[in-house]
Design a protein around this motif. Structure first.
Motif, PDB file in Angstrom:
ATOM      1  N   ASP A 776      33.654  50.636 -57.529  1.00 54.72           N
ATOM      2  CA  ASP A 776      34.153  49.258 -57.539  1.00 54.72           C
ATOM      3  C   ASP A 776      33.147  48.322 -56.878  1.00 54.72           C
ATOM      4  O   ASP A 776      32.854  47.233 -57.390  1.00 54.72           O
ATOM      5  CB  ASP A 776      35.496  49.161 -56.801  1.00 54.72           C
ATOM      6  N   TRP A 777      32.640  48.734 -55.728  1.00 54.42           N
ATOM      7  CA  TRP A 777      31.714  47.878 -54.992  1.00 54.42           C
ATOM      8  C   TRP A 777      30.456  47.593 -55.820  1.00 54.42           C
ATOM      9  O   TRP A 777      30.031  46.445 -55.935  1.00 54.42           O
ATOM     10  CB  TRP A 777      31.297  48.555 -53.674  1.00 54.42           C
ATOM     11  N   ARG A 778      29.885  48.681 -56.352  1.00 55.10           N
ATOM     12  CA  ARG A 778      28.624  48.510 -57.082  1.00 55.10           C
ATOM     13  C   ARG A 778      28.823  47.705 -58.365  1.00 55.10           C
ATOM     14  O   ARG A 778      27.956  46.931 -58.764  1.00 55.10           O
ATOM     15  CB  ARG A 778      28.022  49.886 -57.415  1.00 55.10           C
ATOM     16  N   MET A 779      29.982  47.884 -59.003  1.00 55.55           N
ATOM     17  CA  MET A 779      30.271  47.086 -60.193  1.00 55.55           C
ATOM     18  C   MET A 779      30.364  45.612 -59.826  1.00 55.55           C
ATOM     19  O   MET A 779      29.841  44.740 -60.536  1.00 55.55           O
ATOM     20  CB  MET A 779      31.590  47.542 -60.819  1.00 55.55           C
ATOM     21  N   GLY A 780      30.990  45.301 -58.693  1.00 56.70           N
ATOM     22  CA  GLY A 780      31.184  43.910 -58.292  1.00 56.70           C
ATOM     23  C   GLY A 780      29.895  43.184 -57.977  1.00 56.70           C
ATOM     24  O   GLY A 780      29.829  41.949 -58.096  1.00 56.70           O
ATOM     25  N   ILE A 781      28.847  43.918 -57.554  1.00 60.29           N
ATOM     26  CA  ILE A 781      27.579  43.246 -57.227  1.00 60.29           C
ATOM     27  C   ILE A 781      26.504  43.509 -58.287  1.00 60.29           C
ATOM     28  O   ILE A 781      25.321  43.246 -58.079  1.00 60.29           O
ATOM     29  CB  ILE A 781      27.060  43.694 -55.843  1.00 60.29           C
ATOM     30  N   GLY A 782      26.930  44.054 -59.454  1.00 56.65           N
ATOM     31  CA  GLY A 782      26.007  44.175 -60.575  1.00 56.65           C
ATOM     32  C   GLY A 782      25.072  45.349 -60.532  1.00 56.65           C
ATOM     33  O   GLY A 782      23.999  45.304 -61.143  1.00 56.65           O
ATOM     34  N   GLN A 783      25.447  46.433 -59.850  1.00 52.34           N
ATOM     35  CA  GLN A 783      24.571  47.598 -59.758  1.00 52.34           C
ATOM     36  C   GLN A 783      25.119  48.802 -60.520  1.00 52.34           C
ATOM     37  O   GLN A 783      24.523  49.866 -60.465  1.00 52.34           O
ATOM     38  CB  GLN A 783      24.383  47.992 -58.290  1.00 52.34           C
ATOM     39  N   PHE A 784      26.217  48.623 -61.254  1.00 53.12           N
ATOM     40  CA  PHE A 784      26.835  49.769 -61.920  1.00 53.12           C
ATOM     41  C   PHE A 784      27.067  49.508 -63.405  1.00 53.12           C
ATOM     42  O   PHE A 784      27.950  50.075 -64.019  1.00 53.12           O
ATOM     43  CB  PHE A 784      28.162  50.116 -61.227  1.00 53.12           C
ATOM     44  N   LEU A 785      26.280  48.621 -63.967  1.00 51.25           N
ATOM     45  CA  LEU A 785      26.332  48.315 -65.389  1.00 51.25           C
ATOM     46  C   LEU A 785      24.959  47.806 -65.798  1.00 51.25           C
ATOM     47  O   LEU A 785      24.076  47.608 -64.948  1.00 51.25           O
ATOM     48  CB  LEU A 785      27.403  47.269 -65.695  1.00 51.25           C
TER      49      LEU A 785
END
Length: 940
Positions: A776-785
């Motif tokens: 969740d965290w990484r998706m929210g800051i653009g590191q997981f997509l």
């Protein structure tokens, strides 16, 4: 009554006498001449390609235009002998049996291996225009077999024999690949190189070819299958198992025919098809099957047997099921009695290759070959045999080589003859539009100046005048000029990914007709608008020269107007190419950025769109390439640094970093997990694990509202929002904004990218199939997509236009542009916009404070969001091997937006420093050209 009968009888006799005299005159006196007139008086149909429509930018400036392309061709009928002279020329027929005898005698005399002599002999013969290649009815020897050697018998034993065994294994006597051994067996038995590929390799390679040539429907496999016959081989091994091989036979001659057919179908050159087929086969090559044996072809059995242990023999494997290959027959044009013609030339060339006297070669061919008349050969093979006039042949080959070299296009006589041999091969197939009576390409793409000089050089005077004067033959007999329509690109190497490429394709309803067809980009997407309708030109060949029978002019294609502005497009491309120089000039460059340049290799992308409609004004990628280089330098471009063939503005290969925080904020506001004005505390990291801080914050510790969090790009703030939302809701909102899918209407090379969800994480990450809180965290800051500049520009446009998702397009659709209302509250958007405006304020914490427009654009405020995206491992980042990527997105003017933008610079280290100079330069030019109100686009 009797007198009347006699009178009728006399008149009848006179009429019959006149008829017989005329018949004798036509059959015997003028027979040859009239037969030649009939032979030459043929209708030749030429399909005239239409002018393809131009591609224009929004101001009417041409991105793509048309230009004339010139090819030199040859009409083989104009080089032929006729009548009695043709009948006097013998042909020397070499079938496989006679060729074997000739090779055996030459090998003995020269003291060389027979296979080496055969290769040299056949190579020179089949590449000479005076030699025709035919296929006979007899099938080659099918008594094929392999020998198998158990691996255990070749294990070192510590004796003197080990050295010999080592030579056996390390040399080429045996191989672990039964396909290679069978290929050697076929080559040795059939006395010509033969190849084998597996059925899976064939299917995979043709799929790669379809992709290389942008085929939506598979065409390569159906075109190649008939020429590469499939068969199955069962090898019963000594251990009781059976090795099954599903193979295809690759005869070089048949493969060349297959590539000719495929090239004709695709509108490409056979050389390009051959090159890409080779590369495709190499990329899908399978490892040899795992067995307990080494393999060799049967001729090596005598060399292998003495090296084996006493108690170990060779295991013979009979080979059945291999498709029989019909024997190759060579028909060599001889010389008429008491003349020195093409046969003498052929023998001299063979003598030079083999290092012997030409008289020896001539006598051996005449001894071993069968003498045949052209009419007999035509009756046997049902193919019109081209018998060259030696004088016209010499005049064309020597004269064309001399003339082209003099005009600055150096070429040798041997090269001209090789091209003429290829033309003969094409004419022998007698395909529609490519017979001996048609103009067959000889030398392609000659310069305009040379085409002008050589135009009309082969024109002959009328037949009645030619008989009155001497030396009335053409200077370069048979030579013709073929004028084709090609594409020109006024903006060299600009917008190449968007424009796309074209190829020549055959109309299935009109055999022999060719037209240009788009294969990628705009050329393919709007091919039906651009291509036009071919015309028809029918000419009759008469003794007095060609006569036009029918002339239906082609219908030109329609021009295509795009939304691109080529002034801004070329400026954006130039800015990406020199982004570091611009950063140095603006004062944002750093030593860290300079050190990262070799890693980035110039990769960058930029998108500028109308934020209300989605019209693409500029879509730039770096590095770029020239479209003409796709034909001549494709392999070089494929391996070039920076991947110039990829459109870095549309390829979502990297995480968007903090640019994603705009989506996270909007999702939080929409789902009610974030209220306007709410403050979230940041302690400088998200959590502690075993004494280590996880997800550090670049912003100082403290309390942040949304606007301030956007300005300083707080990781903790947006990771907290994402944690409240959950991955599924955040991914759903991101998808609506265009992430994880193709968001453009007509940009053909766009990819969707990766957008993980809890429901699909097991498929994306099978080793760790459960969604973690850190996801969740990484998706929210653009590191997981992953995302592309074109997708991120659509995100910025939604913020700018009041919460409407636009679908970017290059060509304005017939209906109103697709715009979807997200129904986001205006108060939510106002807080987000305020934060983006603060990013470019000259205040502490702003990450793009130097993004201030100057000159005629001074005073126009830009709203932006910078981004820094990590990649690689923590170790590679610490070592500097994977520097951070730089991102920036936003819109302008801040108060009444007209355009949205996004930029990505591979290994740019920091968005505010690397991207600001490029965005500043492009936006200054845009507002200087269009003013604060922006470009004139109709809005809904």
């Amino acid at each position: 009554m009797t007198d009347r009968i006699w009178l009728i009888a006399v008149l009848f006799a006179l009429l019959m006498g006149v008829f017989l005299i005329r018949l004798i005159d036509l059959q015997l006196v003028q027979g040859e001449r009239l037969a030649q007139v009939v032979d030459d008086s043929r209708h030749v149909t030429e399909i005239v390609p239409p002018r393809r429509g131009r591609i224009l930018d929004r101001t009417g400036t041409a991105l793509v235009d048309n230009r004339a392309v010139y090819h030199l061709g040859v009409v083989l009928a104009d080089l032929e002998l006729s009548g009695r002279e043709r009948r006097l020329v013998p042909l020397w027929r070499l079938d496989e049996q006679h060729t074997d005898a000739l090779v055996a005698e030459l090998a003995v005399r020269l003291r060389r291996p027979p296979l080496t002599v055969r290769e040299a002999l056949t190579r020179d013969l089949i590449n000479h225009p005076a030699v025709a290649v035919r296929r006979g009815a007899r099938v080659r020897d099918d008594n094929l077999k392999l020998v198998a050697v158990p691996r255990r018998s070749l294990v070192p034993t510590g004796t003197e024999r080990d050295a010999e065994v080592g030579h056996l294994v390390e040399g080429d006597l045996v191989t672990e690949d039964p396909r290679e051994a069978l290929s050697r067996e076929l080559t040795a038995r059939w006395q010509q190189p033969m190849g084998l590929i597996t059925e899976r390799e064939f299917r995979a390679a043709t799929a790669v070819l379809d992709q290389d040539f942008s085929q939506d429907i598979p065409q390569c496999a159906p075109a190649l299958e008939p020429f590469l016959p499939q068969f199955r081989v069962d090898l019963p091994l000594e251990d009781g198992t059976t090795l099954v091989l599903d193979l295809r036979l690759v005869d070089p001659a048949r493969r060349a025919q297959a590539e000719e057919v495929l090239a004709r179908l695709l509108g490409e050159t056979p050389g390009l098809v051959h090159e890409r087929f080779d590369r495709a086969l190499a990329s899908v090559r399978e490892p040899p099957p795992a067995t307990l044996y080494y393999f060799a072809h049967s001729a090596r059995a005598e060399s292998i047997a003495p090296l084996l242990p006493v108690d170990q023999g060779l295991h013979e494997l009979p080979i059945t099921g291999v498709p029989g290959l019909r024997e190759r027959i060579l028909l060599i044009q001889g010389d008429a009695p008491e003349s020195d013609g093409l046969f003498a030339q052929v023998t001299r060339r063979l003598a030079a290759t083999l290092g012997v006297e030409a008289t020896l070669i001539e006598s051996l061919i005449q001894r071993h070959a069968e003498r045949q008349r052209p009419v007999s050969a035509e009756r046997e093979f049902q193919v019109r045999h081209v018998v060259f006039d030696p004088q016209r042949y010499d005049r064309l080959c020597a004269g064309l080589a001399t003339e082209l070299t003099r005009l600055g296009h150096p070429i040798t006589r041997l090269e001209v003859e090789a091209a003429l041999s290829q033309a003969r091969t094409i004419a022998d197939r007698a395909w529609a539009g490519q017979t001996r009576l048609d103009l067959i390409p000889l030398i392609e793409r000659v310069p305009h100046a040379i085409a002008v000089r050589l135009a009309g050089i082969s024109v002959l005077p009328p037949a009645d005048l030619a008989t009155r004067y001497e030396d009335t033959g053409a200077a370069l007999p048979g030579l013709g000029l073929q004028v084709d329509l090609g594409r020109s690109y006024p903006f060299t190497a600009s917008a190449s990914h968007l424009i796309g490429s074209i190829r020549r394709s055959e109309d299935p309803e009109e055999p022999g007709s060719f037209n240009w067809q788009g294969t990628s980009g705009l050329e393919k997407r709007y091919d039906s608008i651009l291509r036009g309708v071919p015309g028809t030109l029918i000419r009759a060949r008469t003794p007095d020269g060609p006569r036009v029978v029918r002339d239906d002019p082609p219908q030109a294609g329609n021009d295509l107007t795009t939304e691109l502005d080529m002034e801004l497009q070329t400026l954006a491309e130039d800015s990406l190419n020199h982004w570091f120089t611009l950063a140095e000039e603006l004062g944002t460059a750093s030593d860290k950025m300079k050190a990262a340049l070799p890693v980035g290799k110039g990769r960058a992308g930029f998108a500028l769109i109308d934020c209300h409609t989605g019209a693409i004004i500029a879509l730039a990628s770096s590095p770029g390439y020239q479209l003409d280089d796709l034909r001549t330098r494709f392999d070089e471009l494929l391996k070039a640094p920076g991947d110039p063939l990829l459109n870095h503005a549309t390829m979502p290969d990297q995480p968007p970093g903090s640019a994603m925080k705009l989506c996270t904020a909007l999702a939080g506001l929409e789902h009610g997990v974030l209220t306007p004005g709410e403050h979230i505390h940041s302690q400088g990291y998200m959590t502690m694990v075993r004494g280590q801080k996880v997800l550090r914050d670049h912003a100082p510790a403290g309390d942040y509202d949304l606007s301030r969090a956007i300005q300083v790009s707080s990781n903790v703030y947006f990771a907290t929002i994402a944690q409240r939302l959950g991955g599924e809701k955040l991914a759903e909102v991101a998808s609506r904004f265009g992430l994880g899918r193709k968001n453009s209407l007509d940009v053909s090379d766009q990819r969707p990218g990766i957008l993980p969800r809890p429901s699909t994480i097991a498929r994306l990450r099978p080793r760790e199939p459960h969604w973690l809180p850190s996801d969740d965290w990484r998706m929210g800051i653009g590191q997981f997509l992953t995302a592309s500049p074109l997708q991120i520009a659509g995100l910025a446009a939604a913020v700018a236009n009041g919460g409407h998702i636009v679908q970017p397009y290059l060509v304005k659709p017939a209906t109103q542009p697709v715009v979807q209302d997200l129904h986001i509250k205006q108060a939510h958007l106002d807080e987000l916009r305020r934060g983006m405006e603060m990013v470019t304020d000259n205040t502490p914490g702003s990450t793009a404070k130097l993004l201030v427009l100057e000159g005629p654009a001074a005073g126009i405020k830009v709203a932006a969001k910078t981004g820094t995206a990590e990649w690689g491992s923590s170790e590679s980042r610490a070592a500097g091997r994977t520097p951070d990527h730089a991102w920036m997105t936003g819109y302008a003017p801040a108060k009444n937006p007209t355009v949205a933008f996004a930029i990505f610079i591979h290994s740019g280290t920091f968005g505010g420093q690397a991207c600001t100079p490029v965005v500043k330069r492009v936006l200054e030019r845009y507002f200087t050209k269009y003013g604060p109100g922006g470009h004139a686009v109709e809005r809904k």
